[in-house]
Scaffold this motif. Structure first.
Motif, PDB file in Angstrom:
ATOM      1  N   GLU A   1       0.768  -1.191   0.118  1.00  0.00           N
ATOM      2  CA  GLU A   1       0.003   0.076  -0.036  1.00  0.00           C
ATOM      3  C   GLU A   1       0.821   1.308  -0.110  1.00  0.00           C
ATOM      4  OE1 GLU A   1      -3.543   0.269   1.792  1.00  0.00           O
ATOM      5  OE2 GLU A   1      -4.083  -1.690   1.227  1.00  0.00           O
ATOM      6  N   THR A   2       0.618   2.060  -0.948  1.00  0.00           N
ATOM      7  CA  THR A   2       1.409   3.288  -1.053  1.00  0.00           C
ATOM      8  C   THR A   2       0.396   4.592  -0.989  1.00  0.00           C
ATOM      9  OG1 THR A   2       1.448   3.307  -3.316  1.00  0.00           O
ATOM     10  CG2 THR A   2       3.288   2.321  -2.418  1.00  0.00           C
ATOM     11  N   GLY A   3       0.896   5.546  -0.682  1.00  0.00           N
ATOM     12  CA  GLY A   3       0.357   6.827  -0.601  1.00  0.00           C
ATOM     13  C   GLY A   3       0.605   7.891  -1.624  1.00  0.00           C
ATOM     14  N   GLY A   4      -0.180   8.575  -2.104  1.00  0.00           N
ATOM     15  CA  GLY A   4      -0.077   9.670  -3.135  1.00  0.00           C
ATOM     16  C   GLY A   4      -0.869  10.813  -2.984  1.00  0.00           C
ATOM     17  N   SER A   5      -0.620  11.698  -3.604  1.00  0.00           N
ATOM     18  CA  SER A   5      -1.302  12.974  -3.405  1.00  0.00           C
ATOM     19  C   SER A   5      -1.232  13.992  -4.629  1.00  0.00           C
ATOM     20  CB  SER A   5      -0.658  13.916  -2.392  1.00  0.00           C
ATOM     21  OG  SER A   5       0.731  14.354  -2.663  1.00  0.00           O
ATOM     22  N   GLY A   6      -2.294  14.690  -4.851  1.00  0.00           N
ATOM     23  CA  GLY A   6      -2.356  15.679  -5.802  1.00  0.00           C
ATOM     24  C   GLY A   6      -3.340  16.627  -5.473  1.00  0.00           C
ATOM     25  N   SER A   7      -3.712  17.593  -6.587  1.00  0.00           N
ATOM     26  CA  SER A   7      -4.589  18.562  -6.276  1.00  0.00           C
ATOM     27  C   SER A   7      -5.764  18.553  -7.241  1.00  0.00           C
ATOM     28  CB  SER A   7      -3.935  19.997  -6.340  1.00  0.00           C
ATOM     29  OG  SER A   7      -3.756  19.916  -7.675  1.00  0.00           O
ATOM     30  N   GLY A   8      -6.872  19.228  -6.945  1.00  0.00           N
ATOM     31  CA  GLY A   8      -8.020  19.418  -7.606  1.00  0.00           C
ATOM     32  C   GLY A   8      -8.857  20.863  -7.500  1.00  0.00           C
ATOM     33  N   VAL A   9      -9.785  21.169  -8.201  1.00  0.00           N
ATOM     34  CA  VAL A   9     -10.557  22.138  -8.360  1.00  0.00           C
ATOM     35  C   VAL A   9     -12.069  21.854  -8.072  1.00  0.00           C
ATOM     36  CG1 VAL A   9     -11.593  24.110  -9.297  1.00  0.00           C
ATOM     37  CG2 VAL A   9      -9.135  23.630  -9.476  1.00  0.00           C
ATOM     38  N   VAL A  10     -12.903  22.435  -7.234  1.00  0.00           N
ATOM     39  CA  VAL A  10     -14.219  21.973  -6.815  1.00  0.00           C
ATOM     40  C   VAL A  10     -14.942  22.860  -8.174  1.00  0.00           C
ATOM     41  CG1 VAL A  10     -16.325  22.306  -5.362  1.00  0.00           C
ATOM     42  CG2 VAL A  10     -14.029  22.101  -4.361  1.00  0.00           C
ATOM     43  N   PHE A  11     -15.723  22.100  -8.732  1.00  0.00           N
ATOM     44  CA  PHE A  11     -16.326  22.847  -9.864  1.00  0.00           C
ATOM     45  C   PHE A  11     -17.960  22.904  -9.783  1.00  0.00           C
ATOM     46  CE2 PHE A  11     -16.052  18.547 -11.408  1.00  0.00           C
ATOM     47  CZ  PHE A  11     -17.273  18.554 -12.334  1.00  0.00           C
ATOM     48  N   ALA A  12     -18.412  22.496  -8.688  1.00  0.00           N
ATOM     49  CA  ALA A  12     -19.964  22.382  -8.352  1.00  0.00           C
ATOM     50  C   ALA A  12     -19.999  22.485  -6.768  1.00  0.00           C
ATOM     51  CB  ALA A  12     -20.584  21.468  -8.918  1.00  0.00           C
ATOM     52  N   PRO A  13     -21.010  23.347  -6.239  1.00  0.00           N
ATOM     53  CA  PRO A  13     -20.904  23.496  -4.894  1.00  0.00           C
ATOM     54  C   PRO A  13     -21.537  22.360  -4.227  1.00  0.00           C
ATOM     55  CG  PRO A  13     -22.889  24.457  -6.132  1.00  0.00           C
ATOM     56  CD  PRO A  13     -21.931  24.164  -6.921  1.00  0.00           C
ATOM     57  N   ASP A  14     -21.943  21.100  -4.892  1.00  0.00           N
ATOM     58  CA  ASP A  14     -22.321  20.037  -4.140  1.00  0.00           C
ATOM     59  C   ASP A  14     -21.289  18.871  -4.197  1.00  0.00           C
ATOM     60  OD1 ASP A  14     -22.642  19.596  -6.829  1.00  0.00           O
ATOM     61  OD2 ASP A  14     -24.486  18.458  -6.783  1.00  0.00           O
ATOM     62  N   GLY A  15     -19.989  19.559  -4.240  1.00  0.00           N
ATOM     63  CA  GLY A  15     -18.883  18.540  -4.003  1.00  0.00           C
ATOM     64  C   GLY A  15     -18.230  17.915  -5.240  1.00  0.00           C
ATOM     65  N   TYR A  16     -18.534  18.167  -6.359  1.00  0.00           N
ATOM     66  CA  TYR A  16     -17.791  17.629  -7.746  1.00  0.00           C
ATOM     67  C   TYR A  16     -16.508  18.376  -7.716  1.00  0.00           C
ATOM     68  CZ  TYR A  16     -22.013  15.139  -9.024  1.00  0.00           C
ATOM     69  OH  TYR A  16     -23.014  14.043  -8.887  1.00  0.00           O
ATOM     70  N   ILE A  17     -15.475  17.445  -8.005  1.00  0.00           N
ATOM     71  CA  ILE A  17     -14.090  17.785  -7.923  1.00  0.00           C
ATOM     72  C   ILE A  17     -13.478  17.505  -9.214  1.00  0.00           C
ATOM     73  CG2 ILE A  17     -11.713  17.853  -6.863  1.00  0.00           C
ATOM     74  CD1 ILE A  17     -13.350  17.544  -4.236  1.00  0.00           C
TER      75      ILE A  17
ATOM     76  N   THR B   1      -9.828  16.745 -11.402  1.00  0.00           N
ATOM     77  CA  THR B   1      -8.223  16.223 -11.090  1.00  0.00           C
ATOM     78  C   THR B   1      -7.786  15.796 -12.335  1.00  0.00           C
ATOM     79  OG1 THR B   1      -6.902  15.620  -9.292  1.00  0.00           O
ATOM     80  CG2 THR B   1      -8.995  14.285  -9.816  1.00  0.00           C
ATOM     81  N   ASN B   2      -6.550  15.216 -11.969  1.00  0.00           N
ATOM     82  CA  ASN B   2      -5.855  14.493 -12.876  1.00  0.00           C
ATOM     83  C   ASN B   2      -6.295  13.043 -12.908  1.00  0.00           C
ATOM     84  OD1 ASN B   2      -3.885  17.037 -12.617  1.00  0.00           O
ATOM     85  ND2 ASN B   2      -4.555  16.455 -14.769  1.00  0.00           N
ATOM     86  N   SER B   3      -6.484  12.251 -13.864  1.00  0.00           N
ATOM     87  CA  SER B   3      -6.659  11.027 -13.853  1.00  0.00           C
ATOM     88  C   SER B   3      -5.461  10.198 -13.113  1.00  0.00           C
ATOM     89  CB  SER B   3      -6.921  10.178 -15.138  1.00  0.00           C
ATOM     90  OG  SER B   3      -7.063   8.800 -15.246  1.00  0.00           O
ATOM     91  N   HIS B   4      -4.141  10.587 -13.390  1.00  0.00           N
ATOM     92  CA  HIS B   4      -3.081   9.730 -12.758  1.00  0.00           C
ATOM     93  C   HIS B   4      -3.128  10.053 -11.205  1.00  0.00           C
ATOM     94  CE1 HIS B   4      -1.247  13.953 -13.321  1.00  0.00           C
ATOM     95  NE2 HIS B   4      -0.511  13.334 -12.192  1.00  0.00           N
ATOM     96  N   VAL B   5      -3.633  10.996 -10.716  1.00  0.00           N
ATOM     97  CA  VAL B   5      -3.548  11.219  -9.305  1.00  0.00           C
ATOM     98  C   VAL B   5      -4.672  10.238  -8.655  1.00  0.00           C
ATOM     99  CG1 VAL B   5      -4.446  12.901  -7.434  1.00  0.00           C
ATOM    100  CG2 VAL B   5      -3.537  13.713  -9.451  1.00  0.00           C
ATOM    101  N   VAL B   6      -5.822   9.897  -9.221  1.00  0.00           N
ATOM    102  CA  VAL B   6      -6.701   8.836  -8.483  1.00  0.00           C
ATOM    103  C   VAL B   6      -6.913   7.555  -9.084  1.00  0.00           C
ATOM    104  CG1 VAL B   6      -7.960  10.643  -7.874  1.00  0.00           C
ATOM    105  CG2 VAL B   6      -8.439   9.634 -10.098  1.00  0.00           C
ATOM    106  N   ARG B   7      -6.087   7.383 -10.175  1.00  0.00           N
ATOM    107  CA  ARG B   7      -6.209   5.937 -10.951  1.00  0.00           C
ATOM    108  C   ARG B   7      -5.881   4.818  -9.809  1.00  0.00           C
ATOM    109  NH1 ARG B   7      -2.875   6.824 -15.230  1.00  0.00           N
ATOM    110  NH2 ARG B   7      -4.535   7.736 -16.157  1.00  0.00           N
TER     111      ARG B   7
ATOM    112  N   ALA C   1     -10.382  13.362 -14.470  1.00  0.00           N
ATOM    113  CA  ALA C   1     -11.066  12.640 -13.603  1.00  0.00           C
ATOM    114  C   ALA C   1     -11.966  13.597 -12.709  1.00  0.00           C
ATOM    115  CB  ALA C   1     -10.359  11.929 -12.716  1.00  0.00           C
ATOM    116  N   VAL C   2     -13.062  12.888 -12.415  1.00  0.00           N
ATOM    117  CA  VAL C   2     -14.162  13.671 -11.563  1.00  0.00           C
ATOM    118  C   VAL C   2     -14.335  12.760 -10.408  1.00  0.00           C
ATOM    119  CG1 VAL C   2     -16.399  14.456 -11.220  1.00  0.00           C
ATOM    120  CG2 VAL C   2     -15.113  15.033 -13.305  1.00  0.00           C
ATOM    121  N   ILE C   3     -14.107  13.481  -9.178  1.00  0.00           N
ATOM    122  CA  ILE C   3     -14.355  12.832  -7.915  1.00  0.00           C
ATOM    123  C   ILE C   3     -15.264  13.644  -7.117  1.00  0.00           C
ATOM    124  CG2 ILE C   3     -12.182  11.567  -7.610  1.00  0.00           C
ATOM    125  CD1 ILE C   3     -11.396  13.932  -5.616  1.00  0.00           C
ATOM    126  N   ARG C   4     -16.053  13.080  -6.134  1.00  0.00           N
ATOM    127  CA  ARG C   4     -17.200  13.688  -5.511  1.00  0.00           C
ATOM    128  C   ARG C   4     -17.118  13.516  -3.922  1.00  0.00           C
ATOM    129  NH1 ARG C   4     -23.613  13.737  -5.830  1.00  0.00           N
ATOM    130  NH2 ARG C   4     -24.123  15.656  -4.564  1.00  0.00           N
TER     131      ARG C   4
END
Length: 143
Positions: free
Chosen positions: A71-87, A89-95, A124-127
């Motif tokens: 198990e390894t940890g990673g990190s990245g950044s993203g931007v909220v683009f909807a007030p109900d939690g849609y973010i 980011t890059n696919s390679h961050v969450v893949r 990628a889109v996360i929520r």
């Protein structure tokens, strides 16, 4: 700094011409400083407007190598683009992430879920389950 007037007189040049040249240099430097100050203010305004919608993303990724799971940890950044939690980011961050945790600029953290990703565009889109979040409006590059 070299005194242009003294340098000109010492080397047989017209001190008045050097004096005028020095004034042109100083005016040009002032113009550049004013442009840089305006640019700096524009950048500061944009950063102040954008920062509340920027998030940090922490990932936990399981992988198998030579028959052993790690198990390894990673990190990245993203931007909220909807007030109900849609973010966005890059696919390679969450893949391949086993879990996703999002930290907002106010320090609060939320568990996130992957909504979808496209490796070809590295998007990628996360929520997160939250509402009323500060967000950015996605622009249209054609307008």
């Amino acid at each position: 700094m070299i005194d242009l007037v003294a340098y000109a007189a010492k080397h047989g040049h017209d001190p008045e011409q050097a004096r005028q040249h020095r004034c042109r240099i100083q005016e040009n430097q002032q113009c550049h400083l004013e442009l840089l100050d305006g640019f700096s203010q524009a950048i500061t305004t944009v950063v102040d407007a954008v920062t509340p919608a920027v998030v940090s993303i922490l990932t936990n990724i399981s992988s198998a190598r030579r028959g052993q799971r790690a198990e390894t940890g990673g990190s990245g950044s993203g931007v909220v683009f909807a007030p109900d939690g849609y973010i966005l980011t890059n696919s390679h961050v969450v893949r391949g992430a086993k879990s996703l945790e999002v930290q907002l600029t106010d320090g609060t953290t939320h568990t996130a879920a992957l909504v979808g990703e496209d490796a070809a565009t590295d998007l990628a889109v996360i929520r997160v389950q939250a509402s009323g979040l500060p967000y950015l409006t996605v622009g249209d590059s054609d307008t």
